[in-house]
Design an enzyme around this catalytic site. Structure first.
Site, mmCIF file in Angstrom:
data_model
loop_
_atom_site.group_PDB
_atom_site.id
_atom_site.type_symbol
_atom_site.label_atom_id
_atom_site.label_comp_id
_atom_site.label_asym_id
_atom_site.label_seq_id
_atom_site.Cartn_x
_atom_site.Cartn_y
_atom_site.Cartn_z
ATOM 1 N N ASP A 62 57.264 2.013 75.203
ATOM 2 C CA ASP A 62 56.298 2.898 75.862
ATOM 3 C C ASP A 62 54.914 2.641 75.255
ATOM 4 N N GLU A 72 59.956 -2.366 77.328
ATOM 5 C CA GLU A 72 59.592 -3.126 76.137
ATOM 6 C C GLU A 72 58.666 -2.320 75.225
ATOM 7 N N GLN A 89 69.993 -2.414 74.985
ATOM 8 C CA GLN A 89 69.526 -1.650 73.838
ATOM 9 C C GLN A 89 69.408 -0.169 74.198
ATOM 10 N N SER A 108 62.784 4.801 73.130
ATOM 11 C CA SER A 108 61.756 4.509 72.114
ATOM 12 C C SER A 108 62.359 4.533 70.711
HETATM 13 C C1 LIG Z 1 65.177 -14.454 92.357
HETATM 14 C C2 LIG Z 1 64.588 -15.392 91.423
HETATM 15 C C3 LIG Z 1 65.217 -16.252 90.562
HETATM 16 C C4 LIG Z 1 64.660 -17.309 89.760
HETATM 17 C C5 LIG Z 1 65.562 -17.902 88.864
HETATM 18 C C6 LIG Z 1 65.192 -18.894 87.947
HETATM 19 C C7 LIG Z 1 66.043 -19.384 86.895
HETATM 20 C C8 LIG Z 1 65.515 -19.510 85.532
HETATM 21 C C9 LIG Z 1 64.415 -20.077 85.028
HETATM 22 C C10 LIG Z 1 63.758 -19.685 83.727
HETATM 23 C C11 LIG Z 1 62.996 -18.471 83.818
HETATM 24 C C12 LIG Z 1 62.426 -17.775 82.629
HETATM 25 C C13 LIG Z 1 61.995 -16.425 82.934
HETATM 26 C C14 LIG Z 1 61.553 -15.538 81.843
HETATM 27 C C15 LIG Z 1 60.889 -14.370 82.333
HETATM 28 C C16 LIG Z 1 60.599 -13.220 81.856
HETATM 29 C C17 LIG Z 1 60.366 -12.507 80.555
HETATM 30 C C18 LIG Z 1 61.028 -11.280 80.280
HETATM 31 C C19 LIG Z 1 61.175 -10.261 81.308
HETATM 32 C C20 LIG Z 1 60.885 -8.930 80.842
HETATM 33 C C21 LIG Z 1 61.433 -7.861 81.629
HETATM 34 C C22 LIG Z 1 61.315 -6.621 80.869
HETATM 35 C C23 LIG Z 1 62.545 -5.938 80.582
HETATM 36 C C24 LIG Z 1 62.385 -4.812 79.666
HETATM 37 C C25 LIG Z 1 63.364 -4.825 78.590
HETATM 38 C C26 LIG Z 1 63.336 -3.660 77.660
HETATM 39 O O1 LIG Z 1 62.691 -2.685 77.839
HETATM 40 S S1 LIG Z 1 64.341 -3.852 76.279
HETATM 41 C C27 LIG Z 1 64.149 -2.404 75.306
HETATM 42 C C28 LIG Z 1 62.862 -2.353 74.587
HETATM 43 N N1 LIG Z 1 62.778 -1.212 73.771
HETATM 44 C C29 LIG Z 1 61.720 -0.941 73.057
HETATM 45 O O2 LIG Z 1 60.739 -1.666 73.070
HETATM 46 C C30 LIG Z 1 61.802 0.270 72.162
HETATM 47 C C31 LIG Z 1 60.495 0.735 71.618
HETATM 48 N N2 LIG Z 1 60.654 1.169 70.266
HETATM 49 C C32 LIG Z 1 60.401 0.362 69.169
HETATM 50 O O3 LIG Z 1 59.936 -0.721 69.321
HETATM 51 C C33 LIG Z 1 60.712 0.847 67.775
HETATM 52 O O4 LIG Z 1 61.861 1.509 67.597
HETATM 53 C C34 LIG Z 1 59.544 1.593 67.208
HETATM 54 C C35 LIG Z 1 59.212 2.867 67.906
HETATM 55 C C36 LIG Z 1 58.381 0.703 67.122
HETATM 56 C C37 LIG Z 1 59.952 1.896 65.666
HETATM 57 O O5 LIG Z 1 60.111 3.198 65.379
HETATM 58 P P1 LIG Z 1 60.471 3.738 63.880
HETATM 59 O O6 LIG Z 1 61.832 4.338 63.965
HETATM 60 O O7 LIG Z 1 59.363 4.557 63.427
HETATM 61 O O8 LIG Z 1 60.487 2.530 62.943
HETATM 62 P P2 LIG Z 1 61.650 1.626 62.384
HETATM 63 O O9 LIG Z 1 62.506 1.199 63.519
HETATM 64 O O10 LIG Z 1 62.284 2.332 61.244
HETATM 65 O O11 LIG Z 1 60.814 0.408 61.856
HETATM 66 C C38 LIG Z 1 59.993 0.440 60.751
HETATM 67 C C39 LIG Z 1 59.355 -0.801 60.330
HETATM 68 O O12 LIG Z 1 59.644 -1.846 61.222
HETATM 69 C C40 LIG Z 1 58.415 -2.360 61.773
HETATM 70 N N3 LIG Z 1 58.639 -2.727 63.147
HETATM 71 C C41 LIG Z 1 58.905 -1.989 64.212
HETATM 72 N N4 LIG Z 1 59.026 -2.704 65.300
HETATM 73 C C42 LIG Z 1 58.826 -4.000 64.915
HETATM 74 C C43 LIG Z 1 58.794 -5.226 65.612
HETATM 75 N N5 LIG Z 1 59.003 -5.284 66.945
HETATM 76 N N6 LIG Z 1 58.584 -6.352 64.921
HETATM 77 C C44 LIG Z 1 58.372 -6.315 63.600
HETATM 78 N N7 LIG Z 1 58.375 -5.171 62.899
HETATM 79 C C45 LIG Z 1 58.593 -4.041 63.547
HETATM 80 C C46 LIG Z 1 57.437 -1.203 61.639
HETATM 81 O O13 LIG Z 1 56.132 -1.622 61.652
HETATM 82 C C47 LIG Z 1 57.854 -0.605 60.344
HETATM 83 O O14 LIG Z 1 57.326 -1.369 59.316
HETATM 84 P P3 LIG Z 1 56.850 -0.688 57.929
HETATM 85 O O15 LIG Z 1 55.700 0.214 58.287
HETATM 86 O O16 LIG Z 1 57.994 0.030 57.403
HETATM 87 O O17 LIG Z 1 56.398 -1.848 57.102
HETATM 88 C C1 LIG Z 2 62.145 -1.165 84.879
HETATM 89 C C2 LIG Z 2 62.717 -0.984 83.511
HETATM 90 C C3 LIG Z 2 63.501 -1.986 82.961
HETATM 91 C C4 LIG Z 2 64.096 -1.827 81.698
HETATM 92 N N1 LIG Z 2 64.894 -2.808 81.201
HETATM 93 C C5 LIG Z 2 65.539 -2.605 80.013
HETATM 94 C C6 LIG Z 2 66.442 -3.594 79.505
HETATM 95 O O1 LIG Z 2 66.629 -4.651 80.105
HETATM 96 N N2 LIG Z 2 67.105 -3.332 78.346
HETATM 97 C C7 LIG Z 2 66.910 -2.189 77.650
HETATM 98 O O2 LIG Z 2 67.530 -2.033 76.602
HETATM 99 N N3 LIG Z 2 66.028 -1.247 78.086
HETATM 100 C C8 LIG Z 2 65.357 -1.429 79.252
HETATM 101 N N4 LIG Z 2 64.476 -0.464 79.719
HETATM 102 C C9 LIG Z 2 64.272 0.746 78.943
HETATM 103 C C10 LIG Z 2 62.898 0.832 78.277
HETATM 104 O O3 LIG Z 2 62.785 -0.072 77.225
HETATM 105 C C11 LIG Z 2 62.628 2.251 77.815
HETATM 106 O O4 LIG Z 2 62.562 3.082 78.960
HETATM 107 C C12 LIG Z 2 61.350 2.346 77.015
HETATM 108 O O5 LIG Z 2 61.491 1.721 75.753
HETATM 109 C C13 LIG Z 2 60.840 3.781 76.832
HETATM 110 O O6 LIG Z 2 61.799 4.558 76.239
HETATM 111 P P1 LIG Z 2 62.277 5.972 76.852
HETATM 112 O O7 LIG Z 2 62.650 5.741 78.265
HETATM 113 O O8 LIG Z 2 63.261 6.493 75.904
HETATM 114 O O9 LIG Z 2 60.992 6.866 76.854
HETATM 115 P P2 LIG Z 2 60.733 8.172 75.913
HETATM 116 O O10 LIG Z 2 60.635 7.720 74.521
HETATM 117 O O11 LIG Z 2 61.723 9.213 76.224
HETATM 118 O O12 LIG Z 2 59.315 8.557 76.445
HETATM 119 C C14 LIG Z 2 59.018 9.770 77.148
HETATM 120 C C15 LIG Z 2 57.619 10.254 76.723
HETATM 121 O O13 LIG Z 2 57.637 10.602 75.353
HETATM 122 C C16 LIG Z 2 56.563 9.997 74.659
HETATM 123 N N5 LIG Z 2 56.992 9.715 73.268
HETATM 124 C C17 LIG Z 2 58.171 9.214 72.847
HETATM 125 N N6 LIG Z 2 58.186 9.074 71.523
HETATM 126 C C18 LIG Z 2 56.989 9.491 71.067
HETATM 127 C C19 LIG Z 2 56.377 9.566 69.780
HETATM 128 N N7 LIG Z 2 57.033 9.171 68.676
HETATM 129 N N8 LIG Z 2 55.130 10.049 69.701
HETATM 130 C C20 LIG Z 2 54.466 10.401 70.814
HETATM 131 N N9 LIG Z 2 54.962 10.342 72.051
HETATM 132 C C21 LIG Z 2 56.218 9.893 72.186
HETATM 133 C C22 LIG Z 2 56.268 8.730 75.436
HETATM 134 O O14 LIG Z 2 54.909 8.316 75.256
HETATM 135 C C23 LIG Z 2 56.535 9.180 76.872
HETATM 136 O O15 LIG Z 2 55.360 9.771 77.377
HETATM 137 C C24 LIG Z 2 63.860 -0.624 80.967
HETATM 138 C C25 LIG Z 2 63.037 0.371 81.512
HETATM 139 C C26 LIG Z 2 62.478 0.210 82.765
HETATM 140 C C27 LIG Z 2 61.617 1.299 83.332
#
Ligand SMILES: CCCCCCCCCCCCCCCCCCCCCCCCCC(=O)SCCNC(=O)CCNC(=O)[C@H](O)C(C)(C)COP(=O)(O)OP(=O)(O)OC[C@H]1O[C@@H](n2cnc3c(N)ncnc32)[C@H](O)[C@@H]1OP(=O)(O)O
Ligand SMILES: Cc1cc2nc3c(=O)[nH]c(=O)nc-3n(C[C@H](O)[C@H](O)[C@H](O)COP(=O)(O)OP(=O)(O)OC[C@H]3O[C@@H](n4cnc5c(N)ncnc54)[C@H](O)[C@@H]3O)c2cc1C
Length: 645
Positions: A407, A405, A138, A145
């Site tokens: 900020d 997941e 993503q 973000s």
């Molecule tokens: C060696 C060993 C081996 C062993 C092997 C074993 C084998 C296997 C065995 C099995 C093993 C199993 C293992 C598993 C393990 C682990 C788990 C995982 C690991 C994790 C790792 C972590 C990785 C990390 C991955 C990542 O990092 S992945 C990237 C993540 N990236 C973000 O998180 C971006 C943040 N930004 C946003 O979330 C949005 O963008 C933003 C700012 C909110 C919107 O911003 P904005 O633009 O303002 O808004 P709109 O988008 O227009 O939305 C507007 C409208 O939608 C609404 N709305 C916004 N959201 C949402 C939402 N969610 N849901 C619902 N509504 C939403 C909002 O309320 C608004 O509603 P309204 O008010 O209109 O009614």
């Molecule tokens: C270890 C690691 C693993 C990851 N794995 C994945 C993955 O598997 N897949 C994937 O797609 N992504 C992954 N990411 C990316 C991750 O999801 C993003 O880094 C995260 O969502 C934050 O976005 P950014 O880096 O753009 O931060 P930015 O948005 O650039 O943030 C920088 C600063 O700006 C501030 N800021 C940003 N927007 C606003 C706002 N609207 N208002 C106020 N302050 C704001 C923040 O608080 C922060 O202090 C990973 C990141 C890390 C560190």
């Protein structure tokens, strides 16, 4: 057994509750406890899962070692016919971030949550057997973000019935996805959908990245690793990738709900917070009972540092929070399951609340846990800084949870939007429900007075709840009133965002406190178990009250005198928890392998083992270090000559 070992045994004998029953409460059920215990031992006894050498391996060796562990884990899962629950525990106890996390934790859930039936039938069997390895692509170099700001495009070509996935700029390169750099064969790529020259927002596409024959990237795709990350070992076991796509890839348009995967993963991150926090707390608590400084009288033993009130004041709220996060994690899992079932029946009514709860609690628990791991390091004094304490690596692996997941500040702003919407609807037909139900009593909460007159009055859960509700309601209404003064609400939102974030934190803390209190209303068997949990609940809540006294006082939710009484009660609770501290961390049932800490060893035999560990460092392979002849000896000789002159 030497004196130190006896010392922890004494500590265990002091416990005033049934630790075996507490282990069940911590695990969630007897079934989960037994399963976890069995799998933890299986992992600990397998030499392939050794992890004490991570800090000294080079990046390439570290990475290859992780591949070896992942392959071995998969082999064991197949050989032993482990269930999904068992396999997931195995991953937990192997305790190494790897591409498999993203395959199972995001790629598979993204397909399950967003793909059509037909797509699921095609991809899921391959993914389940790991015949393809997937990641979640993503984030881009330019945008993380701001998901709507992603630049990658997916243009539909009706001639070929294909989507052309294109990254037109450097900043549109996918940057960060775990597993993408070196391992994944496939990805769910998020891109702006374009059909007939029209944009339709961001959607997910399943894209093949590498050949299944020779693992080379497919034509038009450039992939690599983004480089070393924070800390030695730590998250560098993971390949985080960069990719630029320029070639046509066959896929189908997935359904809506592209945010569903993030809601799911945020929920799992909240559960994980209690694991990382409890692990750090277990190390710091055991070591605090072993370590002695000052206070010896007449040549007697010195004071265990855990007996200093300042140590308790720093440590016990973290212990309490570990339990609090455990229970709120359990509840959030229930909420997620409920919303998923509703979505399947096309009922979207609870999605905004689920989004606000998962976003807010992810933010609250990860921020707290990252800070707490660092605090635990300090609680262990100098030895906490050694890699053999396990704390530096735990911190380095954990701290990106505050960013990935979502900020943590960006997520709190999402909660704020939800809160402000709730406040603006007060008095309308739409009654607040679930975690905002308290807002329905806003008139009462705006003017109620806390009844506490003596310290023990703070032990009443209703008193605590009302103080937290009044604080949050008053903060939310105050910021909503300020917002209303802006002609342009979006401008107001930006200007007032620090206040909005504070209101969101208050709301999330209220959720954690109220779910802990609800947990205590359940039937919990075992001598003293419920009593101890009650103490931890009060410590969790009263510590927040103390740390955020400004909020409680400025909103008039309590008086300064009541704030001071809360603090008196806290000190008394610390004294009551103290004899139970070691048993409370034993209840996590962590093996020494999982803890990976000399300071946190179950037997408390810290000093001889620290000494032993030090000798294992590669620097101690030779008595005279490499480089002596080039750099030290000439230096010494020069000094000698200068001294003679
Ligand atoms: C060696 C060993 C081996 C062993 C092997 C074993 C084998 C296997 C065995 C099995 C093993 C199993 C293992 C598993 C393990 C682990 C788990 C995982 C690991 C994790 C790792 C972590 C990785 C990390 C991955 C990542 O990092 S992945 C990237 C993540 N990236 C973000 O998180 C971006 C943040 N930004 C946003 O979330 C949005 O963008 C933003 C700012 C909110 C919107 O911003 P904005 O633009 O303002 O808004 P709109 O988008 O227009 O939305 C507007 C409208 O939608 C609404 N709305 C916004 N959201 C949402 C939402 N969610 N849901 C619902 N509504 C939403 C909002 O309320 C608004 O509603 P309204 O008010 O209109 O009614
Ligand atoms: C270890 C690691 C693993 C990851 N794995 C994945 C993955 O598997 N897949 C994937 O797609 N992504 C992954 N990411 C990316 C991750 O999801 C993003 O880094 C995260 O969502 C934050 O976005 P950014 O880096 O753009 O931060 P930015 O948005 O650039 O943030 C920088 C600063 O700006 C501030 N800021 C940003 N927007 C606003 C706002 N609207 N208002 C106020 N302050 C704001 C923040 O608080 C922060 O202090 C990973 C990141 C890390 C560190």
């Amino acid at each position: 057994m030497d004196g130190v070992v006896d010392h922890l045994a004494d500590e265990r004998n002091k416990a005033q509750f049934d630790v075996e029953e507490m282990k069940i409460v911590w695990a969630g059920s007897r079934h989960v406890f037994e399963l976890s215990d069995r799998i933890a031992r299986l992992v600990a006894s397998d030499p392939v899962f050794r992890k004490d050498n991570r800090a000294t391996l080079s990046r390439k060796d570290l990475f290859k070692n992780t591949l070896r562990k992942a392959a071995h884990a998969w082999k064991r899962i197949i050989e032993l016919r482990l269930s999904e629950e068992e396999a997931s525990k195995l991953r937990f106890y192997v305790d190494e971030a790897a591409f498999t996390d993203l395959h199972w934790g995001m790629f598979v859930p993204a397909i399950k949550g967003q793909a059509t039936e037909e797509q699921q039938q095609k991809w899921l069997p391959l993914a389940y057997k790991m015949q393809i390895i997937g990641c979640y692509a993503q984030t881009e170099l330019g945008h993380g973000s701001n998901v709507q700001g992603l630049e990658t495009t997916a243009t539909f070509d009706p001639q070929t019935d294909e989507f052309d996935i294109h990254s037109p700029t450097l900043t549109s390169s996918k940057w960060w996805p775990g597993g993408l750099g070196k391992v994944s064969t496939h990805a769910v790529v998020y891109a702006r959908l374009i059909t007939d020259g029209q944009e339709h927002g961001v959607h997910g596409f399943i894209v093949q990245l590498r050949s299944l024959d020779d693992h080379l990237p497919l034509p038009g795709i450039t992939i690599g690793d983004i480089g070393m990350k924070f800390g030695n070992g730590a998250y560098n076991t993971m390949d985080n990738g960069v990719t630029r796509n320029g070639k046509c890839v066959r896929s189908n348009v997935p359904r809506q709900l592209i945010y569903g995967t993030m809601v799911f993963v945020r929920q799992t991150i909240v559960s994980d917070a209690s694991c990382a926090l409890s692990r750090a707390v277990c190390i710091a608590t055991r070591y605090s009972a072993v370590r002695r400084q000052f206070g010896s009288q007449n040549g007697g033993v010195e004071t265990q540092v855990i007996d200093y009130k300042t140590q308790q004041n720093r440590l016990f709220p973290l212990l309490a929070a570990a339990y609090a996060f455990r229970f709120v994690g359990e509840w959030l899992k229930w909420l997620y399951t409920d919303v998923t079932q509703r979505l399947q029946a096309n009922d979207f009514s609870t999605l905004p609340e689920a989004h606000a709860c998962t976003a807010g609690l992810k933010s609250l628990t990860t921020t707290f846990t990252a800070d707490a791991i660092e605090e635990c390091r300090k609680l262990c004094g100098g030895h906490g800084y050694l890699c053999s304490s396990g704390l530096p690596e735990l911190f380095a692996v954990y701290v990106p949870a505050c960013t990935y997941e979502g900020d943590n500040v960006v997520l709190l702003l999402q909660v704020a939007r939800f809160l402000m919407k709730t406040v603006s609807q007060l008095g309308s037909e739409k009654k607040p429900v679930g975690t905002t139900a308290y807002m329905g009593r806003v008139e009462h909460l705006m003017q109620c007075r806390c009844s506490v007159q003596k310290a023990e009055d703070w032990l009443n859960p209703n008193t605590i709840l009302e103080a937290f509700e009044a604080r949050t309601a008053r903060m939310s209404v105050a910021v909503a009133q300020k917002l209303a003064q802006f002609a342009n609400p979006e401008e107001g939102f930006l200007e007032l965002s620090p206040n909005l974030v504070e209101a969101s934190v208050a709301h999330c803390q209220l959720i954690v406190v109220s779910k802990f209190i609800e947990k205590l209303q359940q039937d919990i068997p075992g001598k003293g178990v419920k009593e101890l949990l009650g103490m931890l609940c009060n410590i969790y809540a009263l510590n927040i009250l103390h740390k955020h006294l400004g909020d409680f006082l400025s909103t008039g939710s309590i008086t300064p005198k009541q704030g001071s009484l809360a603090n008196d009660q806290l000190r008394s609770l610390y004294s009551q928890v103290r004899p139970n501290a070691i048993a409370l961390v034993d209840a996590f049932n962590y093996t020494d392998h999982y803890l990976g800490s000399v300071l946190g060893r179950y037997d408390g035999n810290v000093y001889p083992k620290l000494y032993e560990e030090a000798w294992k460092d590669p620097l101690n392979d030779s008595v005279v270090p490499d480089g002596y002849h080039e750099y030290i000896r000439p230096l010494l000789k020069n000094q000698l000559r200068n001294a003679r002159l």
